[in-house]
Design an enzyme around this catalytic site. Structure first.
Site, PDB file in Angstrom:
ATOM      1  N   ASN A 192       0.870  -1.160   0.055  1.00  0.00           N
ATOM      2  CA  ASN A 192       0.024  -0.032  -0.061  1.00  0.00           C
ATOM      3  C   ASN A 192       0.960   1.332  -0.029  1.00  0.00           C
ATOM      4  O   ASN A 192       0.301   2.279  -0.218  1.00  0.00           O
ATOM      5  CB  ASN A 192      -0.865  -0.102   1.379  1.00  0.00           C
ATOM      6  CG  ASN A 192      -2.043  -0.792   1.059  1.00  0.00           C
ATOM      7  OD1 ASN A 192      -2.315  -1.665  -0.351  1.00  0.00           O
ATOM      8  ND2 ASN A 192      -2.842  -1.222   1.973  1.00  0.00           N
ATOM      9  N   CYS A 215     -15.934  -2.735  -5.562  1.00  0.00           N
ATOM     10  CA  CYS A 215     -15.130  -3.885  -5.705  1.00  0.00           C
ATOM     11  C   CYS A 215     -15.594  -4.907  -4.765  1.00  0.00           C
ATOM     12  O   CYS A 215     -16.533  -4.700  -4.132  1.00  0.00           O
ATOM     13  CB  CYS A 215     -13.705  -3.593  -5.397  1.00  0.00           C
ATOM     14  SG  CYS A 215     -13.505  -2.997  -3.523  1.00  0.00           S
ATOM     15  N   ASP A 245      -7.162  -4.683   7.115  1.00  0.00           N
ATOM     16  CA  ASP A 245      -6.505  -5.640   6.246  1.00  0.00           C
ATOM     17  C   ASP A 245      -6.211  -6.802   7.131  1.00  0.00           C
ATOM     18  O   ASP A 245      -5.480  -7.719   6.538  1.00  0.00           O
ATOM     19  CB  ASP A 245      -5.383  -4.938   5.665  1.00  0.00           C
ATOM     20  CG  ASP A 245      -5.847  -3.905   4.362  1.00  0.00           C
ATOM     21  OD1 ASP A 245      -7.151  -4.116   4.274  1.00  0.00           O
ATOM     22  OD2 ASP A 245      -5.006  -3.164   3.740  1.00  0.00           O
TER      23      ASP A 245
END
Ligand code: UD1
Length: 422
Positions: free
Chosen positions: A25, A118, A309
């Protein structure tokens, strides 16, 4: 057509050390930031993952070049005079819209395909647009493309984010560094990757202060004064957290090396609360466990809260804990697909809205499963090592987006695992 799958077999324990690579990221945004340097920037510690390949294609689509030498990327944006990011790339990876900020900074305009939703949620971009509008950017939605322009020039601004969005903070940062005057981002995202981006921008000649705190102050400098730079990507706290979850599940001791433990404070606290022993040095973390996993409630929050995450990886720990913990997902509304897939391996997880009620089970059974997304896929692989028998994991392209040599690293820790074409 052949397909690559991972076969994970019941493994007694995972022990030893694993070196953590550069953060996905962060590296993605560092490559985008190189647009502002108008020359060849050298980025070290860049993971070999498919998301980086896509970002390299984005730079190439703009006219720049990207060359890989091992873990180093040379990103040359001297001739990157294009300002349009095609749908083919944005549809493959939403983070492609990170070029919006630097393109506006360099050219004053940009044309970027609108990212769709998404599989982990709607993922809106309203905050990106709001902060950029505050410095004078105007947007027109044109046949699926977002056309950004600044007919009246750009001006500095103070913005307060409704929510500390990582992407919106980064786009605002990269656009405003070349805008005359002082801009302020309040309620900014505080992730270590934001600090890394600010460090790279400063190495290019920008003046950014306060990154890592809720208030970032940017003193604009002329675009012409910026230059390419050499920068080393910060370590991937999510990769580290994934291996720590694996060590906690299997027993360890398992050490992750090359990571600042302060990036993972909340996750380490949860591991301790779950009955693990956690030891840290300046740049390593060791986890081990000898007692049963204790149930611990988790809620995901912006950094320094518990990272979304790592939610799937810790959901797996909860699934094998002795009790009924509750996981609350506050960042992405649709991020429990992993739980449904894990239930096929014998877990007992009920999803209600953005909560997962996890009834701990004593064992899991190997089963054919599909990666629902990047982090869920990584967690299913670990589940396969803890489960009885053999687990065949499909849809590996999700894992390849964000884990460099995942299978090789797990093998080095003793995992009974292989990747093969069928
Ligand atoms: C980044 C990370 C992702 C991580 C997430 C949160 C990258 C490439 N991805 O994603 O791995 O899970 O941070 O730590 O760095 N939102 C809006 N409007 C906006 C922007 C965001 O409503 O304009 C919402 C999103 O839909 C989501 C939440 O805010 O629900 C968090 O998004 P954000 O922090 O922007 O995450 P990303 O930058 O997309």
């Amino acid at each position: 057509m052949s397909e690559e799958i991972i076969i994970a077999r019941e493994t007694e324990n995972l022990t030893g050390s694993v070196r953590i690579g550069g953060a996905k990221n962060s590296a993605l945004k560092l490559v985008a930031a190189a647009i502002l340097g108008q020359g060849a920037s050298t980025l070290h510690n860049v993971p070999r993952i498919s998301d980086i390949d896509i970002m390299a294609d984005v730079i190439r689509s703009l006219g720049g070049t990207v060359e890989r030498q091992g873990e180093t990327l040379i990103v040359d944006t001297t001739n990157a005079t294009g300002y349009e990011t095609p749908y083919e790339l944005v549809s493959k990876m939403r983070a492609s819209i990170s070029v919006l900020g630097p393109l506006i900074g360099r050219f004053g305009h940009a044309r970027v395909a609108m990212p769709g939703g998404c599989n982990i949620g709607a993922r809106k971009i309203d905050l990106h647009l709001k902060v950029l509008q505050s410095i004078g950017v105007q947007f027109v939605n044109d046949h699926g493309y977002l056309y950004a322009s600044s007919p009246n020039g750009l001006h500095s601004a103070e913005v307060y984010l409704d929510f500390p969005s990582v992407g919106a903070t980064e786009n605002m940062l990269m656009a405003s560094v070349v805008v005359e005057g002082t801009s302020v981002i309040d309620n900014a995202a505080r992730e270590p990757e934001i600090v890394d981006l600010a460090n790279m921008l400063n190495a290019m000649g920008c003046k950014v202060e306060g990154a890592g705190s809720p208030t970032i102050t940017i003193t604009g400098v002329p675009l012409e004064s910026l230059h390419p730079c050499e920068h080393t990507t910060v370590a991937d706290r999510i990769e580290a957290g994934t291996f720590l979850a694996a060590g906690a599940l299997m027993g360890g001791p398992l050490t992750v090396e090359g990571i600042d433990p302060s990036f993972l404070r909340m996750a380490l606290m949860k591991l301790t609360d779950m009955g693990c022993s956690v030891e840290t040095t300046e740049d390593s973390i060791t986890v081990s466990r000898t007692e049963p996993l204790r149930p611990v409630d988790i809620q995901t929050l912006p950094h320094p809260g518990f990272p979304t995450d790592l939610q799937a990886q810790f959901c797996l720990l909860c699934a094998m804990a002795d009790g009924t913990p509750v996981i609350t997902e506050n960042i992405f509304e649709n991020r429990f697909m992993f739980a449904y897939e894990l239930n096929r391996m014998g877990s007992d997880i009920t999803v209600e809205d953005h909560h997962a009620i996890v009834h701990g089970v004593k064992s899991l059974q190997g089963a054919p499963v599909s990666c629902p997304d990047l982090r869920g896929g990584a967690a299913l692989v670990i589940a396969g090592l803890a489960a009885e028998g053999e687990t065949r994991i499909h849809d590996l392209h999700h894992i390849d987006r964000g884990y460099d040599n995942y299978v090789g690293k797990l093998q080095s820790l003793g995992a009974n695992i292989e990747r093969l074409s069928i």
